[in-house]
Design a protein around this motif. Structure first.
Motif, PDB file in Angstrom:
ATOM      1  N   GLN A  21       1.636  -3.271  -7.943  1.00  0.00           N
ATOM      2  CA  GLN A  21       1.491  -1.970  -7.855  1.00  0.00           C
ATOM      3  C   GLN A  21       1.051  -1.587  -6.471  1.00  0.00           C
ATOM      4  O   GLN A  21      -0.024  -2.192  -6.070  1.00  0.00           O
ATOM      5  CB  GLN A  21       0.527  -1.531  -8.735  1.00  0.00           C
ATOM      6  CG  GLN A  21       0.584   0.034  -8.904  1.00  0.00           C
ATOM      7  CD  GLN A  21      -0.671   0.583  -8.240  1.00  0.00           C
ATOM      8  OE1 GLN A  21      -0.957   1.768  -8.479  1.00  0.00           O
ATOM      9  NE2 GLN A  21      -1.503  -0.020  -7.539  1.00  0.00           N
ATOM     10  N   TYR A  22       1.443  -0.545  -5.933  1.00  0.00           N
ATOM     11  CA  TYR A  22       0.774   0.121  -4.713  1.00  0.00           C
ATOM     12  C   TYR A  22       0.017   1.380  -4.986  1.00  0.00           C
ATOM     13  O   TYR A  22       0.620   2.207  -5.551  1.00  0.00           O
ATOM     14  CB  TYR A  22       2.014   0.304  -3.623  1.00  0.00           C
ATOM     15  CG  TYR A  22       2.588  -1.103  -3.326  1.00  0.00           C
ATOM     16  CD1 TYR A  22       2.081  -1.782  -2.225  1.00  0.00           C
ATOM     17  CD2 TYR A  22       3.816  -1.519  -3.686  1.00  0.00           C
ATOM     18  CE1 TYR A  22       2.826  -2.736  -1.651  1.00  0.00           C
ATOM     19  CE2 TYR A  22       4.392  -2.457  -3.315  1.00  0.00           C
ATOM     20  CZ  TYR A  22       3.859  -3.328  -2.433  1.00  0.00           C
ATOM     21  OH  TYR A  22       4.286  -4.502  -1.882  1.00  0.00           O
ATOM     22  N   THR A  23      -0.841   1.569  -4.384  1.00  0.00           N
ATOM     23  CA  THR A  23      -1.828   2.677  -4.304  1.00  0.00           C
ATOM     24  C   THR A  23      -1.473   3.468  -3.144  1.00  0.00           C
ATOM     25  O   THR A  23      -1.537   2.791  -1.815  1.00  0.00           O
ATOM     26  CB  THR A  23      -3.198   2.355  -4.395  1.00  0.00           C
ATOM     27  OG1 THR A  23      -3.428   1.554  -5.348  1.00  0.00           O
ATOM     28  CG2 THR A  23      -4.104   3.823  -4.573  1.00  0.00           C
ATOM     29  N   ILE A  24      -1.047   4.886  -3.225  1.00  0.00           N
ATOM     30  CA  ILE A  24      -0.457   5.553  -1.834  1.00  0.00           C
ATOM     31  C   ILE A  24      -1.367   6.594  -1.678  1.00  0.00           C
ATOM     32  O   ILE A  24      -1.302   7.367  -2.678  1.00  0.00           O
ATOM     33  CB  ILE A  24       0.824   5.579  -1.919  1.00  0.00           C
ATOM     34  CG1 ILE A  24       1.498   4.246  -2.155  1.00  0.00           C
ATOM     35  CG2 ILE A  24       1.567   6.362  -0.704  1.00  0.00           C
ATOM     36  CD1 ILE A  24       3.226   4.528  -2.396  1.00  0.00           C
ATOM     37  N   PRO A  25      -2.069   7.054  -0.618  1.00  0.00           N
ATOM     38  CA  PRO A  25      -2.536   8.191  -0.365  1.00  0.00           C
ATOM     39  C   PRO A  25      -1.588   9.311  -0.226  1.00  0.00           C
ATOM     40  O   PRO A  25      -0.676   9.316   0.259  1.00  0.00           O
ATOM     41  CB  PRO A  25      -3.543   8.005   0.763  1.00  0.00           C
ATOM     42  CG  PRO A  25      -3.130   6.611   1.595  1.00  0.00           C
ATOM     43  CD  PRO A  25      -2.168   5.818   0.515  1.00  0.00           C
ATOM     44  N   VAL A  26      -2.116  10.574  -0.840  1.00  0.00           N
ATOM     45  CA  VAL A  26      -1.036  11.687  -0.810  1.00  0.00           C
ATOM     46  C   VAL A  26      -1.186  12.305   0.633  1.00  0.00           C
ATOM     47  O   VAL A  26      -2.435  12.855   1.170  1.00  0.00           O
ATOM     48  CB  VAL A  26      -1.293  12.771  -1.628  1.00  0.00           C
ATOM     49  CG1 VAL A  26      -0.421  13.855  -1.727  1.00  0.00           C
ATOM     50  CG2 VAL A  26      -1.028  11.892  -3.275  1.00  0.00           C
ATOM     51  N   GLU A  27      -0.078  12.096   1.711  1.00  0.00           N
ATOM     52  CA  GLU A  27      -0.023  12.471   3.032  1.00  0.00           C
ATOM     53  C   GLU A  27      -0.690  14.012   3.100  1.00  0.00           C
ATOM     54  O   GLU A  27      -1.517  14.330   4.076  1.00  0.00           O
ATOM     55  CB  GLU A  27       1.187  12.438   3.646  1.00  0.00           C
ATOM     56  CG  GLU A  27       1.396  12.468   4.964  1.00  0.00           C
ATOM     57  CD  GLU A  27       0.412  11.436   5.826  1.00  0.00           C
ATOM     58  OE1 GLU A  27      -0.498  11.530   6.834  1.00  0.00           O
ATOM     59  OE2 GLU A  27       0.194  10.259   5.065  1.00  0.00           O
ATOM     60  N   TRP A  35      -7.378   5.440  -0.509  1.00  0.00           N
ATOM     61  CA  TRP A  35      -7.145   4.062  -0.441  1.00  0.00           C
ATOM     62  C   TRP A  35      -5.832   3.985  -0.360  1.00  0.00           C
ATOM     63  O   TRP A  35      -4.838   4.617  -1.048  1.00  0.00           O
ATOM     64  CB  TRP A  35      -7.902   3.312  -1.745  1.00  0.00           C
ATOM     65  CG  TRP A  35      -8.941   3.178  -1.961  1.00  0.00           C
ATOM     66  CD1 TRP A  35      -9.942   2.291  -1.147  1.00  0.00           C
ATOM     67  CD2 TRP A  35      -9.768   4.196  -2.494  1.00  0.00           C
ATOM     68  NE1 TRP A  35     -11.252   2.543  -1.505  1.00  0.00           N
ATOM     69  CE2 TRP A  35     -11.190   3.488  -2.346  1.00  0.00           C
ATOM     70  CE3 TRP A  35      -9.762   5.246  -3.290  1.00  0.00           C
ATOM     71  CZ2 TRP A  35     -12.396   4.104  -2.832  1.00  0.00           C
ATOM     72  CZ3 TRP A  35     -10.917   5.612  -3.983  1.00  0.00           C
ATOM     73  CH2 TRP A  35     -12.185   5.477  -3.692  1.00  0.00           C
ATOM     74  N   GLY A  36      -5.223   2.794   0.421  1.00  0.00           N
ATOM     75  CA  GLY A  36      -4.013   2.539   0.587  1.00  0.00           C
ATOM     76  C   GLY A  36      -3.410   2.985   1.860  1.00  0.00           C
ATOM     77  O   GLY A  36      -4.046   3.435   2.730  1.00  0.00           O
ATOM     78  N   LYS A  37      -2.274   2.711   2.081  1.00  0.00           N
ATOM     79  CA  LYS A  37      -1.116   2.139   1.163  1.00  0.00           C
ATOM     80  C   LYS A  37      -1.420   0.651   0.897  1.00  0.00           C
ATOM     81  O   LYS A  37      -1.662  -0.017   2.004  1.00  0.00           O
ATOM     82  CB  LYS A  37       0.299   2.455   1.877  1.00  0.00           C
ATOM     83  CG  LYS A  37       1.325   1.754   0.663  1.00  0.00           C
ATOM     84  CD  LYS A  37       2.826   1.751   1.166  1.00  0.00           C
ATOM     85  CE  LYS A  37       3.758   0.978   0.168  1.00  0.00           C
ATOM     86  NZ  LYS A  37       4.942   1.212   0.691  1.00  0.00           N
ATOM     87  N   GLY A  38      -1.751   0.096  -0.383  1.00  0.00           N
ATOM     88  CA  GLY A  38      -1.921  -1.229  -0.629  1.00  0.00           C
ATOM     89  C   GLY A  38      -1.780  -1.708  -1.922  1.00  0.00           C
ATOM     90  O   GLY A  38      -1.566  -0.761  -3.000  1.00  0.00           O
ATOM     91  N   VAL A  39      -1.886  -3.050  -2.126  1.00  0.00           N
ATOM     92  CA  VAL A  39      -1.862  -3.731  -3.415  1.00  0.00           C
ATOM     93  C   VAL A  39      -3.005  -3.581  -4.285  1.00  0.00           C
ATOM     94  O   VAL A  39      -4.037  -4.045  -3.756  1.00  0.00           O
ATOM     95  CB  VAL A  39      -1.238  -5.043  -3.352  1.00  0.00           C
ATOM     96  CG1 VAL A  39      -1.156  -5.354  -4.659  1.00  0.00           C
ATOM     97  CG2 VAL A  39      -0.040  -5.103  -2.443  1.00  0.00           C
ATOM     98  N   SER A  40      -2.874  -2.963  -5.330  1.00  0.00           N
ATOM     99  CA  SER A  40      -4.303  -3.130  -6.419  1.00  0.00           C
ATOM    100  C   SER A  40      -3.873  -4.312  -7.442  1.00  0.00           C
ATOM    101  O   SER A  40      -2.984  -4.163  -7.987  1.00  0.00           O
ATOM    102  CB  SER A  40      -4.188  -1.796  -7.141  1.00  0.00           C
ATOM    103  OG  SER A  40      -5.113  -2.017  -8.111  1.00  0.00           O
ATOM    104  N   GLN A  41      -4.873  -5.245  -7.106  1.00  0.00           N
ATOM    105  CA  GLN A  41      -4.764  -6.399  -7.956  1.00  0.00           C
ATOM    106  C   GLN A  41      -4.914  -5.875  -9.548  1.00  0.00           C
ATOM    107  O   GLN A  41      -4.174  -6.471 -10.647  1.00  0.00           O
ATOM    108  CB  GLN A  41      -5.872  -7.272  -7.678  1.00  0.00           C
ATOM    109  CG  GLN A  41      -5.499  -7.901  -6.227  1.00  0.00           C
ATOM    110  CD  GLN A  41      -4.093  -8.659  -6.056  1.00  0.00           C
ATOM    111  OE1 GLN A  41      -3.484  -8.892  -6.934  1.00  0.00           O
ATOM    112  NE2 GLN A  41      -4.036  -9.109  -4.735  1.00  0.00           N
ATOM    113  N   GLY A  42      -6.010  -5.298  -9.573  1.00  0.00           N
ATOM    114  CA  GLY A  42      -6.013  -4.658 -11.057  1.00  0.00           C
ATOM    115  C   GLY A  42      -4.986  -3.829 -11.790  1.00  0.00           C
ATOM    116  O   GLY A  42      -4.475  -4.181 -12.881  1.00  0.00           O
ATOM    117  N   HIS A  43      -4.291  -3.138 -10.742  1.00  0.00           N
ATOM    118  CA  HIS A  43      -3.284  -2.341 -11.672  1.00  0.00           C
ATOM    119  C   HIS A  43      -1.897  -3.316 -11.561  1.00  0.00           C
ATOM    120  O   HIS A  43      -1.243  -3.103 -12.562  1.00  0.00           O
ATOM    121  CB  HIS A  43      -2.750  -1.071 -10.668  1.00  0.00           C
ATOM    122  CG  HIS A  43      -3.776   0.098 -10.840  1.00  0.00           C
ATOM    123  ND1 HIS A  43      -5.037  -0.080 -10.150  1.00  0.00           N
ATOM    124  CD2 HIS A  43      -3.967   0.987 -11.628  1.00  0.00           C
ATOM    125  CE1 HIS A  43      -5.705   0.992 -10.361  1.00  0.00           C
ATOM    126  NE2 HIS A  43      -5.146   1.651 -11.264  1.00  0.00           N
TER     127      HIS A  43
END
Lengths: 328, 328
Positions: free
Chosen positions: A171-177, A148-156
Motif C-alpha cells: 500500500q502506498y500513501t500519497i499526498p493530494v497534490e 506523508w508519502g508517496k511511500g509504503v505504509s507497512q501497517g496498511h
C-alpha cells in the motif's frame, strides 16, 4: 579512537544502521545482537561479532552506544529502559501518543545508570518533529501541515495481507497534490483526512479469490481505508516483486505563518523528504544521533533526550570551527 | 516575568524585531537605541523607551537580551563584541567569509563579561545553515545545493541605482526551475553560476537617460550581473512603487545523498522558504534565538554561540514535556 556501536535487532532497520556506520569513518560496528540463533544470521560487516541478545550485558564496557532496532509496539517500551541501565542507547520509538511515558521510563533508567538515552529518532518522529518545532518557534502565529508519502505504509500493507483471498500486497500513501499546493499558496486550508492523502493498493490474489469482494473489504476497512479515497490494482506476484519490492517513503512538513504589526506579511516554511529506502534513511538519522549520544555521555550528561534537546553540532563529525567556516 | 529585550538600530530589521516581539507573549520590548535623534524616531510599541545609542550602558541591568540590528559591513564587527561586554546579544552577521573572526571577537568579549552572544542568526546564515548541517550529518555521502529567491537582492538593487541615468531600481534573484528539478530528480548536476539563477531588474530612468546604455552597463557589470542571464525592464516610478515595493525573498537548500551497502539508494532532503518580508522573517528567527540567549545565560553559560550550538528546545516558549507531547 572510533565510536564503538552495537546493534540490537537485525531486521531492515538494523541492517540500515550497519550500512550507515560504514559511511561514518569515526564509527565502528563491534557487535550485532539477535534473538535468533547467531549461526543463522549473516551480517555484512566482517569485523563485527554476532551475539545472542542475552549476552549483551557482557559487552557493557566494549560498546559506546547501543542502537535499539526493535519495534515500537512491544520491543522498545521494554528494551530501551532495560538497556539504558547498561549502555548509552538510541531508539526510533514512533508511537507518538506514548512518547511521554516512554521518555519517563528511559529517563529514570538512564539517570540511575549515568547513561544517555535518545528516543524517537528518525524522520517522523525525528526530523519532521524538529522542523515542526523550529517553524513554530519562529512563526508563533500560523498553521502546521504534515503530508506523508508517496511511500509504503507497512501497517496498511499488513492490513491488506490479512484479508482472506489476498496472497500479498503493498500500500502506498500519497499526498493530494492540490491540497499541498493550496498550503504552499498560503490559503491555510482546513483539510479533512480524505483531502490530504489518497491510498493506492497493489494486491496479489490467491487462486480463485473474489476480486470484487477483496476490493470492497479493503475500501471499507475502518481506520485504515474507509476515510480515504482508495484505489486497488490487482497484479501478478511477479509484477509485485518486480515493481513494488522497495520501501520508499517521505513527506512534507509545512508551516504557513504571518508577521508584521498588523500581520500583513505571509511566510511559508517547507521541509521535504524523498526517500528510496525508509529504513536506511531512518538508520542514517539514528547513527548521527548515536554520535551525539557518545559526546553527551563524554561530557557527563545523563538521562533521556529527544531531538529537541540536542544541539545540532553534536551530530556532525566536524568540529565547531570547521562547521562555522564551511556550513554557516 | 517576561524577557526584556532591547533593540539597537531601528531600520527594517529593528522594526521587524519589534513586530516579532509582539507575537511572543513571554517577551517585552523595553528600549530601542538609535544613532538618530530620538525625537525623530517613531516606534510602534507605546511602552518602550527610545534612547540614544550612547545611553545603552545605563540599561545594563534593565535588559536581558540586546538585539543588534545594524549592518554586517561596518556596524556589527564593532558593535557585537562591544555590547557583549554589557549584554547578552544576538546579531544577524551575514558576511559568511568573516564569520570565524567575528566569532572569535564576540567569544572573547562574552567570556570575559560572562554573557552570551549568538551571532549570524536569520535564514542564511541561520536556518539554511542548520539544514545544510543536519543534512550533511545524516547523509555523509551526497551533494549540497542552495538556491536563493525569488527575492529582492539589496546589494544588486543598490548596484543598479549607482549607474548614471538610473533614478531607481529593484533586482530579483530567481532560481532556475529546471536546475532545481534536476536536483530534485537526483541527477546531481554540476551547475555553473549562470545555470542556477537568473536576475531580473526593474529600472526607472532619469529623464533623458539612454536606456540601451543603462541596459548594457547592468548586463556587463562584473561580479553582480556579468555571470548571469539578466533581464532588464524599464518602468515608470509609479509602477515601481505599486508593484515592487515589497522585500520578498526565500530559497531552497537541498541535499541529495546515497545510502546502502553498495550505495544503491538515493534520498533527497529539501528545505524551502517563501517569504513576503525578508527582514520580518529574519527578525522572527532572531527573536526566537533571543529566547535561547536568555535561557543559556540563566544556566550560567557564556561565550559566543551559533545556531549549530543551540538545542532546538531553547527556542520554544513551550517546555520539554509540552514539546514532546505536541510536536515530537
Amino acid at each position: 579512537m572510533s565510536i564503538r556501536i552495537g546493534i540490537m535487532g537485525y531486521g531492515n532497520l538494523g541492517r540500515g544502521v550497519e550500512c550507515a556506520i560504514r559511511q561514518n569513518p569515526d564509527m565502528e560496528l563491534v557487535a550485532v545482537f539477535t534473538r535468533r540463533d547467531p549461526a543463522d544470521v549473516m551480517i555484512l560487516t566482517k569485523t563485527a561479532a554476532i551475539c545472542r541478545a542475552e549476552e549483551a550485558a557482557q559487552w557493557k564496557d566494549k560498546i559506546d552506544v547501543l542502537i535499539l532496532c526493535g519495534g515500537s509496539a512491544t520491543d522498545l517500551p521494554k528494551q530501551t529502559p532495560e538497556y539504558a541501565k547498561l549502555f548509552n542507547v538510541v531508539d526510533s520509538f514512533d508511537t507518538h501518543a506514548r512518547i511521554p511515558e516512554h521518555f519517563a521510563a528511559v529517563d529514570a533508567a538512564a539517570k540511575e545508570s549515568g547513561k544517555i538515552g535518545i528516543i524517537s529518532v528518525g524522520w517522523d518522529p525525528g526530523l519532521f518533529s524538529l522542523n515542526r518545532m523550529y517553524a513554530n518557534a519562529i512563526l508563533p502565529e500560523g498553521k502546521d501541515y504534515t503530508f506523508w508519502g508517496k511511500g509504503v505504509s507497512q501497517g496498511h500493507s499488513d492490513a491488506i495481507r490479512r484479508i482472506e483471498g489476498v496472497k500479498d500486497g503493498k500500500q502506498y500513501t500519497i499526498p493530494v497534490e492540490s491540497a499541498l499546493e493550496a498550503v504552499r499558496n498560503g490559503e491555510n486550508p482546513e483539510l479533512s483526512t480524505r483531502e490530504k492523502h489518497t491510498r493506492e493498493c497493489f494486491v496479489v490474489l490467491e487462486e480463485g479469490a473474489d476480486a470484487n469482494k477483496v476490493e470492497q473489504e479493503i475500501k471499507t476497512m475502518p481506520n485504515y481505508f474507509a476515510d480515504y479515497d482508495t484505489t486497488v490494482h490487482f497484479i501478478s506476484e511477479e509484477e509485485l516483486k518486480a515493481n513494488h519490492s522497495g520501501i520508499p517513503h517521505g513527506g512534507f512538513v509545512l508551516r504557513s505563518g504571518r508577521t508584521g504589526w498588523e500581520k500583513e506579511n505571509s511566510h511559508l516554511i517547507e521541509y521535504r523528504l524523498k526517500l528510496d529506502s525508509n529504513p536506511e534513511f531512518t538508520s542514517s538519522v539514528i547513527v548521527a544521533y548515536a554520535r551525539a549520544a557518545y559526546r553527551l555521555a563524554k561530557e557527563g550528561q545523563t538521562g533521556c533526550k529527544t531531538v529537541f534537546d540536542i544541539a545540532p553540532a553534536y551530530l556532525s563529525a566536524k568540529d565547531g570551527a570547521e562547521l562555522r567556516a564551511s556550513m554557516l
